[in-house]
Design an enzyme around this catalytic site. Structure first.
Site, PDB file in Angstrom:
ATOM      1  N   ARG A 261      47.128   3.492  36.306  1.00  0.00           N
ATOM      2  CA  ARG A 261      47.188   4.626  37.224  1.00  0.00           C
ATOM      3  C   ARG A 261      45.782   5.079  37.596  1.00  0.00           C
ATOM      4  NH1 ARG A 261      52.199   8.129  34.561  1.00  0.00           N
ATOM      5  NH2 ARG A 261      53.665   6.372  34.589  1.00  0.00           N
ATOM      6  N   ARG A 276      44.924  10.589  28.844  1.00  0.00           N
ATOM      7  CA  ARG A 276      45.055  10.245  30.255  1.00  0.00           C
ATOM      8  C   ARG A 276      44.134   9.073  30.584  1.00  0.00           C
ATOM      9  NH1 ARG A 276      47.437  13.189  34.176  1.00  0.00           N
ATOM     10  NH2 ARG A 276      47.575  14.957  32.761  1.00  0.00           N
ATOM     11  N   GLU A 348      53.567  15.966  26.705  1.00  0.00           N
ATOM     12  CA  GLU A 348      54.583  15.032  27.172  1.00  0.00           C
ATOM     13  C   GLU A 348      54.348  13.639  26.611  1.00  0.00           C
ATOM     14  OE1 GLU A 348      54.749  14.603  31.435  1.00  0.00           O
ATOM     15  OE2 GLU A 348      55.609  12.594  31.227  1.00  0.00           O
ATOM     16  N   SER A 351      59.326  10.955  29.633  1.00  0.00           N
ATOM     17  CA  SER A 351      59.935  11.666  30.749  1.00  0.00           C
ATOM     18  C   SER A 351      61.174  10.870  31.126  1.00  0.00           C
ATOM     19  CB  SER A 351      58.930  11.707  31.901  1.00  0.00           C
ATOM     20  OG  SER A 351      59.357  12.572  32.901  1.00  0.00           O
ATOM     21  N   ARG A 390      50.091   7.651  23.532  1.00  0.00           N
ATOM     22  CA  ARG A 390      50.291   9.042  23.131  1.00  0.00           C
ATOM     23  C   ARG A 390      51.011   9.129  21.786  1.00  0.00           C
ATOM     24  NH1 ARG A 390      51.334  12.702  28.631  1.00  0.00           N
ATOM     25  NH2 ARG A 390      49.353  12.129  29.611  1.00  0.00           N
TER      26      ARG A 390
END
Length: 426
Positions: A261, A276, A348, A351, A390
């Site tokens: 990303r 991130r 998070e 999701s 994560r």
RNA sequence: GGAGAGAUGGCCGAGUUGGCUGAAGGCGCUCGCCUGCUAAGUGAGUGUAGGGCGAAAGCUCUACCGAGGGUUCGAAUCCCUCUCUCUCCGCCA
């Protein structure tokens, strides 16, 4: 993408519901494009009908040896008109499609109206938040001290927002991937798939990344290929342009892939640590089911993802995204947020979304019932099960010891040759 | 990278001197019949999307034979480009 006919006959409802998630639908533009398209299509079909009929006549006349030249010259004009319209129509359709493609999904009726993440209701909590008798460190400090995370060399090799994991840092990542895949295949009945990590623009359009979110993607120069931002893209597109049979539903896939990303628009956010990254590993769950089952399938998919955290004994909570925080293609989303004591917040880690028929319509994924004719669109769902980087962060921060070592959760030890602790120097 | 062959309905497979072929035939599938079971037999039906008429059953129109262009009154059939598959050679993890 929403159904054109549905939007046409429920314009007010659609506009109202979209407003709840902060989207302003240009109704008058939609109406005029839609009407243009329909009237043009009708007259085009009339012309084509004439052409077909007269062409048959010409064929019959020629067979009888008659002269058809006057009909032929007449049809030349008709043919020109048809060509002109055939050139014009796609432009209208294109504009209409573009408009339609940019409209987000309609929120599920159970979704709470709200503006931002602050309005997301907490659905449930699991696990005890551990009391520390020392100030817990953030994972990047733990990892660098243990010599398993190296951010500065990663920046040298690539650039910022990349990571280099070495020794047990790499091994635990691999162990987590295997652990998650085993649970989902053996216990939850998902079929493992290993898809391409680069996909074409048709696939990106099918799941909704294109045309709206191009800046978030890495594109391969000179090719119609993008690095996948999530396994959702290649895995959902497995069945693009297919008609599935009722018997094989629901189809459940689990897939490990790296994800890429650009993180455009998040400059300055989470610049430290693994949270991130431009590249991270994720185990993704993807389902295809019939419409009446998708609500229940979302619940079970979320439960499947939660179970990983339960095995790892990591405390978490589940929130239901409010209308304003919902992703573009989702009708309903549960975020699973794991507790990170080093940063003292819930973060998070998964999701889980029900996309209803939104992706299926774009990607043209249908199924056929046993009785009754015709086809229907499937519902698609997906969720992380889990984000691996994560998860490593959560393990490091939750299981850290005063001396800087990290206790390995029991469930993971079989994947690490029984290793129970990461100490310094390893 | 070089040289060839090909891409048709759920599947197999006809159709390439352009004109009732949305597409023969077969398999599969659905409904019915027959055979007291199994196998076989037999009749009918069986693509998708969009539009019009109809209460509905249904009727009708348009598009689709890998994708996109072109030629033509008319293209699955002719021409061009692209994608993919296969065979042989080369190279390669």
């Amino acid at each position: 993408m929403l159904d054109l006919k549905f939007v046409r006959s429920n314009q007010d409802v659609v506009a109202y519901m979209l407003k709840e998630r902060g989207y302003d639908l240009d109704l008058s533009r939609f109406q005029s494009l839609d009407e243009q398209r329909r009237s043009m299509l009708a007259s085009l079909e009339d012309l084509r009908y004439r052409r077909n009929k007269v062409s048959d006549q010409i064929a019959a006349m020629k067979k009888r040896g008659e002269d058809a030249s006057s009909l032929i010259s007449e049809m030349k004009t008709v043919s020109k008109e048809i060509k002109a319209m055939e050139a014009e129509l796609p432009e209208i359709v294109d504009q209409l499609n573009k408009l339609l493609m940019l409209i987000p999904n309609i929120p599920h009726e159970s979704v709470v109206v709200g503006k931002s993440a602050d309005d997301n209701p907490v659905v449930r909590r699991w696990g005890e938040i551990r009391e520390f008798d020392f100030a817990p460190f953030p994972h990047w400090e733990i990892g660098e001290k243990l010599n398993i995370l190296d951010f500065s060399r990663a920046a040298k090799i690539a650039r910022g927002r990349f990571s280099l994991q070495s020794g047990l840092g790499a091994t635990i990542e691999r162990a987590l991937i295997n652990f998650m895949l085993d649970i989902h295949t053996n216990r939850h009945g998902y079929t493992e798939v290993l898809p391409p990590f680069l996909v074409n623009s048709d696939s990106m359009t099918g799941t909704g990344q294109l045309p709206k979110f191009r800046e978030d993607l890495f594109k391969v120069d000179g090719w119609d290929l993008f690095l996948i931002p999530t396994a959702e893209v290649p895995v959902t597109n497995i069945h693009r342009d297919e008609v599935l049979s009722f018997d094989e539903l629901p189809i459940k896939y689990v897939s490990y892939t790296p994800c890429f990303r650009s993180e455009a628009g998040s400059w300055g956010k989470d610049t430290r640590g693994l949270i991130r990254q431009h590249q991270f590993n994720k185990v993704e769950l993807v389902k295809f089911c019939c419409p009446e089952d998708s609500d229940q399938e979302l619940e079970s998919l979320t439960a499947d993802a939660e179970e990983i955290l339960q095995y790892l004994e990591l405390p978490y909570r589940v929130v239901s995204l409010c209308s304003g925080d919902l992703g573009f293609a989702a009708a309903k989303t549960y975020d699973i947020e794991v507790w990170l004591p080093g940063q003292h917040l819930f973060r998070e880690i998964s999701s889980c979304s029900n996309f209803t028929d939104f992706q299926a319509r774009r990607a043209n994924i249908r199924f056929r019932r046993k009785t009754g004719r015709g086809t229907e669109l499937v519902h698609t769902l997906n969720g992380s099960g889990l984000a691996v980087g994560r998860t490593l962060v959560a393990v490091l921060e939750n299981c850290q010891q005063p001396d800087g070592s990290v206790l390995i959760p029991e469930a993971l030890r079989p994947y690490l040759n029984g290793l129970s602790i990461i100490g310094r120097g390893e």
